[in-house]
Design a protein around this motif. Sequence first.
Motif, PDB file in Angstrom:
ATOM      1  N   ARG A  41     -36.134  40.225 -92.501  1.00  0.00           N
ATOM      2  CA  ARG A  41     -37.064  40.722 -93.508  1.00  0.00           C
ATOM      3  C   ARG A  41     -36.781  40.096 -94.871  1.00  0.00           C
ATOM      4  O   ARG A  41     -37.696  39.765 -95.623  1.00  0.00           O
ATOM      5  N   GLN A  42     -35.498  39.956 -95.190  1.00  0.00           N
ATOM      6  CA  GLN A  42     -35.136  39.323 -96.459  1.00  0.00           C
ATOM      7  C   GLN A  42     -35.607  37.882 -96.520  1.00  0.00           C
ATOM      8  O   GLN A  42     -36.108  37.415 -97.549  1.00  0.00           O
ATOM      9  N   GLU A  43     -35.441  37.163 -95.409  1.00  0.00           N
ATOM     10  CA  GLU A  43     -35.865  35.767 -95.366  1.00  0.00           C
ATOM     11  C   GLU A  43     -37.378  35.648 -95.504  1.00  0.00           C
ATOM     12  O   GLU A  43     -37.883  34.762 -96.204  1.00  0.00           O
ATOM     13  N   GLU A  44     -38.121  36.540 -94.832  1.00  0.00           N
ATOM     14  CA  GLU A  44     -39.578  36.513 -94.919  1.00  0.00           C
ATOM     15  C   GLU A  44     -40.034  36.834 -96.337  1.00  0.00           C
ATOM     16  O   GLU A  44     -40.951  36.198 -96.873  1.00  0.00           O
ATOM     17  N   LEU A  45     -39.388  37.824 -96.954  1.00  0.00           N
ATOM     18  CA  LEU A  45     -39.744  38.193 -98.319  1.00  0.00           C
ATOM     19  C   LEU A  45     -39.462  37.054 -99.290  1.00  0.00           C
ATOM     20  O   LEU A  45     -40.232  36.797-100.214  1.00  0.00           O
ATOM     21  N   GLN A  46     -38.351  36.347 -99.054  1.00  0.00           N
ATOM     22  CA  GLN A  46     -38.012  35.221 -99.912  1.00  0.00           C
ATOM     23  C   GLN A  46     -39.051  34.105 -99.787  1.00  0.00           C
ATOM     24  O   GLN A  46     -39.421  33.474-100.792  1.00  0.00           O
ATOM     25  N   LYS A  47     -39.546  33.867 -98.573  1.00  0.00           N
ATOM     26  CA  LYS A  47     -40.587  32.852 -98.363  1.00  0.00           C
ATOM     27  C   LYS A  47     -41.863  33.227 -99.118  1.00  0.00           C
ATOM     28  O   LYS A  47     -42.492  32.378 -99.762  1.00  0.00           O
ATOM     29  N   VAL A  48     -42.234  34.518 -99.031  1.00  0.00           N
ATOM     30  CA  VAL A  48     -43.429  34.982 -99.737  1.00  0.00           C
ATOM     31  C   VAL A  48     -43.251  34.832-101.239  1.00  0.00           C
ATOM     32  O   VAL A  48     -44.159  34.417-101.957  1.00  0.00           O
ATOM     33  N   ARG A  49     -42.058  35.150-101.725  1.00  0.00           N
ATOM     34  CA  ARG A  49     -41.777  35.079-103.160  1.00  0.00           C
ATOM     35  C   ARG A  49     -41.868  33.635-103.659  1.00  0.00           C
ATOM     36  O   ARG A  49     -42.453  33.361-104.710  1.00  0.00           O
ATOM     37  N   LEU A  50     -41.286  32.710-102.895  1.00  0.00           N
ATOM     38  CA  LEU A  50     -41.328  31.302-103.288  1.00  0.00           C
ATOM     39  C   LEU A  50     -42.760  30.763-103.268  1.00  0.00           C
ATOM     40  O   LEU A  50     -43.172  30.014-104.158  1.00  0.00           O
ATOM     41  N   ALA A  51     -43.522  31.161-102.238  1.00  0.00           N
ATOM     42  CA  ALA A  51     -44.916  30.732-102.158  1.00  0.00           C
ATOM     43  C   ALA A  51     -45.713  31.302-103.328  1.00  0.00           C
ATOM     44  O   ALA A  51     -46.577  30.621-103.907  1.00  0.00           O
ATOM     45  N   GLY A  52     -45.409  32.547-103.706  1.00  0.00           N
ATOM     46  CA  GLY A  52     -46.088  33.166-104.837  1.00  0.00           C
ATOM     47  C   GLY A  52     -45.772  32.454-106.144  1.00  0.00           C
ATOM     48  O   GLY A  52     -46.660  32.265-106.988  1.00  0.00           O
ATOM     49  N   GLU A  53     -44.527  32.056-106.322  1.00  0.00           N
ATOM     50  CA  GLU A  53     -44.147  31.336-107.539  1.00  0.00           C
ATOM     51  C   GLU A  53     -44.843  29.979-107.629  1.00  0.00           C
ATOM     52  O   GLU A  53     -45.278  29.566-108.711  1.00  0.00           O
ATOM     53  N   ARG A  54     -44.952  29.293-106.486  1.00  0.00           N
ATOM     54  CA  ARG A  54     -45.655  28.006-106.480  1.00  0.00           C
ATOM     55  C   ARG A  54     -47.128  28.200-106.827  1.00  0.00           C
ATOM     56  O   ARG A  54     -47.707  27.421-107.592  1.00  0.00           O
ATOM     57  N   LEU A  55     -47.736  29.249-106.252  1.00  0.00           N
ATOM     58  CA  LEU A  55     -49.146  29.517-106.516  1.00  0.00           C
ATOM     59  C   LEU A  55     -49.367  29.846-107.988  1.00  0.00           C
ATOM     60  O   LEU A  55     -50.321  29.352-108.611  1.00  0.00           O
ATOM     61  N   GLN A  56     -48.497  30.656-108.564  1.00  0.00           N
ATOM     62  CA  GLN A  56     -48.621  31.005-109.980  1.00  0.00           C
ATOM     63  C   GLN A  56     -48.556  29.763-110.864  1.00  0.00           C
ATOM     64  O   GLN A  56     -49.339  29.620-111.819  1.00  0.00           O
ATOM     65  N   LYS A  57     -47.655  28.856-110.537  1.00  0.00           N
ATOM     66  CA  LYS A  57     -47.511  27.632-111.313  1.00  0.00           C
ATOM     67  C   LYS A  57     -48.763  26.764-111.197  1.00  0.00           C
ATOM     68  O   LYS A  57     -49.247  26.211-112.197  1.00  0.00           O
ATOM     69  N   GLU A  58     -49.299  26.647-109.991  1.00  0.00           N
ATOM     70  CA  GLU A  58     -50.503  25.834-109.777  1.00  0.00           C
ATOM     71  C   GLU A  58     -51.693  26.387-110.560  1.00  0.00           C
ATOM     72  O   GLU A  58     -52.396  25.642-111.249  1.00  0.00           O
TER      73      GLU A  58
END
Length: 255
Positions: A135-152
């Motif tokens: 669950r931690q790994e999945e949440l981290q993936k979502v968080r990283l994807a969210g940060e990339r999206l915010q930057k874009e």
Amino acid sequence: YLGQELTARSQFTGVVRKRIVPVMVVGTEMEVLRPWVMASVIQEMGLEGGLDKILGDFGVGEDGEKGKTKLELGGYVPPPLPKISSAGAGGIVAIMMGSVPTTASSTTAESETSNPQGGENVEEDEEQDLEAKQRQEELQKVRLAGERLQKEIAELAEPGASIVDKHDGKTIGKIVAPPAPGTTVLLAQMRLDRLGLLGDKEKWSRTNRILIGDSTKEYRYLPYLPLWWPEIDPETGKEKVVEEEEDGEEELDDL
């Protein structure tokens, strides 16, 4: 003052075709949350058909006949788009961007409390730890994807940038204000027909794909209505006039 003539014409004779609305921009691979799924179904199938599909049947009544096919809403009519408060929008953004507290630590603590000495439940504890780690790994993936999206989106969503529907290549809106820090929620002047708020030819779809500015990458837009928004007349784009209130005012005038 500037815009007075246009405002007057729109108020008394014209049709309001565009409005500034908050829009959440997400990736096309992200799952669309339930409020927008429900709005899309209602727009596609109409109010009665949409509610029947969403809510389903509610069993058999006391008289043995089939129960009602929609929830008792007490006169409430679901809007064509989700109505969300600022706090609600913030919560949705937190979920979609992975900015939510993890339950992994609490799960591990509970397993240690329930079995402090190990013993027979060692295998069960190990399974719980493995699930918590996943669950931690999945949440981290979502968080990283969210940060990339915010930057874009922060780089693309400049005031004046166009929002183009990938389906037909038409401009459906222009960005008025960039996204709030830490989110992908921006303000855009959108065509009301493309939101399903004006006329019946166009509908908002949860599977939409858009281009922002000069970018060739596709995104999805999730518009929503602030709680203070009035009900919109689909024929004029203006605030819908409640007939009951008008009748009441006429009766008072007669008195």
